[in-house]
Design a protein around this motif. Structure first.
Motif, PDB file in Angstrom:
ATOM      1  N   THR A   3       0.824  -1.218   0.000  1.00 18.93           N
ATOM      2  CA  THR A   3       0.000   0.000   0.000  1.00 18.93           C
ATOM      3  C   THR A   3       0.853   1.262   0.000  1.00 18.93           C
ATOM      4  O   THR A   3       0.317   2.363  -0.149  1.00 18.93           O
ATOM      5  N   LEU A   4       2.164   1.124   0.166  1.00 19.53           N
ATOM      6  CA  LEU A   4       3.045   2.296   0.236  1.00 19.53           C
ATOM      7  C   LEU A   4       3.366   2.780  -1.176  1.00 19.53           C
ATOM      8  O   LEU A   4       4.471   2.603  -1.698  1.00 19.53           O
ATOM      9  N   GLN A   5       2.390   3.407  -1.779  1.00 17.20           N
ATOM     10  CA  GLN A   5       2.472   3.751  -3.191  1.00 17.20           C
ATOM     11  C   GLN A   5       3.514   4.820  -3.526  1.00 17.20           C
ATOM     12  O   GLN A   5       3.861   5.015  -4.691  1.00 17.20           O
ATOM     13  N   ASN A   6       3.999   5.538  -2.517  1.00 19.91           N
ATOM     14  CA  ASN A   6       5.017   6.559  -2.776  1.00 19.91           C
ATOM     15  C   ASN A   6       6.438   6.022  -2.609  1.00 19.91           C
ATOM     16  O   ASN A   6       7.411   6.754  -2.807  1.00 19.91           O
ATOM     17  N   LEU A   7       6.557   4.747  -2.256  1.00 20.42           N
ATOM     18  CA  LEU A   7       7.867   4.179  -1.965  1.00 20.42           C
ATOM     19  C   LEU A   7       8.762   4.199  -3.209  1.00 20.42           C
ATOM     20  O   LEU A   7       8.407   3.683  -4.268  1.00 20.42           O
ATOM     21  N   PHE A   8       9.930   4.805  -3.033  1.00 19.71           N
ATOM     22  CA  PHE A   8      10.918   4.967  -4.099  1.00 19.71           C
ATOM     23  C   PHE A   8      12.080   3.989  -3.892  1.00 19.71           C
ATOM     24  O   PHE A   8      12.656   3.479  -4.839  1.00 19.71           O
ATOM     25  N   TYR A   9      12.407   3.740  -2.612  1.00 23.54           N
ATOM     26  CA  TYR A   9      13.576   2.941  -2.247  1.00 23.54           C
ATOM     27  C   TYR A   9      13.185   1.936  -1.173  1.00 23.54           C
ATOM     28  O   TYR A   9      12.587   2.301  -0.169  1.00 23.54           O
TER      29      TYR A   9
ATOM     30  N   LYS B  71       4.381   0.685  -7.588  1.00 18.35           N
ATOM     31  CA  LYS B  71       4.572   1.163  -8.957  1.00 18.35           C
ATOM     32  C   LYS B  71       5.610   2.274  -9.083  1.00 18.35           C
ATOM     33  O   LYS B  71       6.107   2.542 -10.183  1.00 18.35           O
ATOM     34  N   ASN B  72       5.935   2.952  -7.974  1.00 21.02           N
ATOM     35  CA  ASN B  72       6.910   4.036  -8.033  1.00 21.02           C
ATOM     36  C   ASN B  72       8.300   3.606  -7.551  1.00 21.02           C
ATOM     37  O   ASN B  72       9.195   4.444  -7.424  1.00 21.02           O
ATOM     38  N   LEU B  73       8.477   2.314  -7.284  1.00 13.87           N
ATOM     39  CA  LEU B  73       9.744   1.833  -6.756  1.00 13.87           C
ATOM     40  C   LEU B  73      10.846   1.919  -7.820  1.00 13.87           C
ATOM     41  O   LEU B  73      10.700   1.405  -8.920  1.00 13.87           O
ATOM     42  N   HIS B  74      11.937   2.586  -7.463  1.00 12.21           N
ATOM     43  CA  HIS B  74      13.081   2.723  -8.361  1.00 12.21           C
ATOM     44  C   HIS B  74      14.246   1.819  -7.943  1.00 12.21           C
ATOM     45  O   HIS B  74      15.012   1.376  -8.797  1.00 12.21           O
ATOM     46  N   ILE B  75      14.394   1.580  -6.636  1.00 12.11           N
ATOM     47  CA  ILE B  75      15.548   0.838  -6.126  1.00 12.11           C
ATOM     48  C   ILE B  75      15.064  -0.242  -5.161  1.00 12.11           C
ATOM     49  O   ILE B  75      14.338   0.051  -4.211  1.00 12.11           O
ATOM     50  N   LEU B  76      15.448  -1.493  -5.417  1.00  8.44           N
ATOM     51  CA  LEU B  76      15.039  -2.620  -4.582  1.00  8.44           C
ATOM     52  C   LEU B  76      16.259  -3.490  -4.304  1.00  8.44           C
ATOM     53  O   LEU B  76      16.926  -3.962  -5.223  1.00  8.44           O
ATOM     54  N   ASN B  77      16.572  -3.699  -3.029  1.00  7.62           N
ATOM     55  CA  ASN B  77      17.706  -4.542  -2.653  1.00  7.62           C
ATOM     56  C   ASN B  77      17.210  -5.771  -1.898  1.00  7.62           C
ATOM     57  O   ASN B  77      16.715  -5.666  -0.780  1.00  7.62           O
ATOM     58  N   LEU B  78      17.348  -6.933  -2.537  1.00  8.41           N
ATOM     59  CA  LEU B  78      16.934  -8.217  -1.956  1.00  8.41           C
ATOM     60  C   LEU B  78      18.139  -9.108  -1.672  1.00  8.41           C
ATOM     61  O   LEU B  78      17.979 -10.297  -1.403  1.00  8.41           O
ATOM     62  N   GLY B  79      19.329  -8.551  -1.730  1.00  6.86           N
ATOM     63  CA  GLY B  79      20.539  -9.343  -1.553  1.00  6.86           C
ATOM     64  C   GLY B  79      20.665  -9.947  -0.164  1.00  6.86           C
ATOM     65  O   GLY B  79      20.013  -9.529   0.793  1.00  6.86           O
TER      66      GLY B  79
END
Length: 258
Positions: free
Chosen positions: A95-101, A122-130
């Motif tokens: 639900t955190l639609q403004n999440l960028f990072y 939908k606004n996510l630019h950076i995702l770290n799953l390492g």
């Protein structure tokens, strides 16, 4: 002398006063609630009264769970949960639609416990799953059309779905130290990442003449491979790719610097 009771793992209690004193102004003028490295074992519910912050840093603690009430942080653009003991994420994170990072590196997440609702960011630019326990990546992450950087290093992946590799804006993908098959499939995987190989390169302006010459020679060799069918038993070598540290560091930006 009476025997003392065995001490259990008891984290620091975060009060509203402590939380308020932990608010910082980020470089772009946003309000950042920094509760990193505080020995927190349980999500502090008092911070729900500060849910209008733009950034929330709970990294380097001992959290095992993030509650569904995370959805109250509707203004959140930056969420850092790296280096905890998380085994799952709540579906409400979608639900955190403004999440960028979103950084959830160095936890205990499995593929089964990654909520499908991640594909709603939908606004996510950076995702770290390492540095997790992922044996596969949900194809549904291909819905994250704004994604530019993704960290998948140090997991148990044997493949990366095309829906992720072919994201239209993807520029940086780090999938080092996964058990990709040593067959033609590995070379197929390597070929698919060639289009974004420069994410790992050092800027030419930062190289001395001799290093620059060596890198240019290696680049020429790499280009020649495009016109040669490699032997199935021979692994492709990418000497220009930087290998980040496998252990989580204080500065988690290192995983994506190129």
């Amino acid at each position: 002398m009476a025997k003392g009771k065995p001490k259990g793992q008891k984290g620091k209690k975060i009060t509203l006063k402590i939380a308020k004193n932990s608010i910082r102004i980020s470089f772009d003028g946003g309000r950042r609630l920094d509760l990193s490295k505080m020995g927190i074992t349980t999500f502090p519910n008092c911070i729900l009264k500060l849910a209008d912050v733009d950034e929330l840093d709970l990294s380097r603690n001992m959290l095992k769970k993030i509650p569904s009430s995370i959805q109250k942080f509707q203004k959140l653009r930056w969420l850092d949960l790296h280096s905890n003991q998380l085994e799952e994420l709540p579906k409400e994170i979608g639900t955190l639609q403004n999440l960028f990072y979103l950084n959830i590196c160095n936890n205990k997440l499995t593929t089964k416990n990654l909520p499908e609702e991640l594909n709603l960011l939908k606004n996510l630019h950076i995702l770290n799953l390492g540095l997790n326990c992922l044996d596969s990546i949900p194809t549904s992450l291909g819905a994250l059309k704004e994604l530019k950087e993704i960290g998948l290093f140090d997991n148990a992946l044997t493949t990366i779905p095309n829906s992720v590799k072919k994201l239209p804006k993807l520029k940086k993908l780090n999938a080092k130290r996964n058990p990709f098959p040593d067959s033609a499939k590995q070379e197929e995987h390597a070929d698919s990442i060639k289009r974004i190989e420069r994410l790992y390169l050092v800027e030419e302006k930062d190289l001395c003449f001799s290093c620059l010459k060596m890198c240019q020679d290696e680049r020429d060799k790499l280009n020649k491979l495009k016109n040669v069918t490699p032997s199935p038993s021979k692994k492709l070598s990418f000497p220009l790719l930087l290998t980040p540290n496998s252990s989580a560091k204080d500065n988690q930006e290192e995983w994506r610097l190129g």
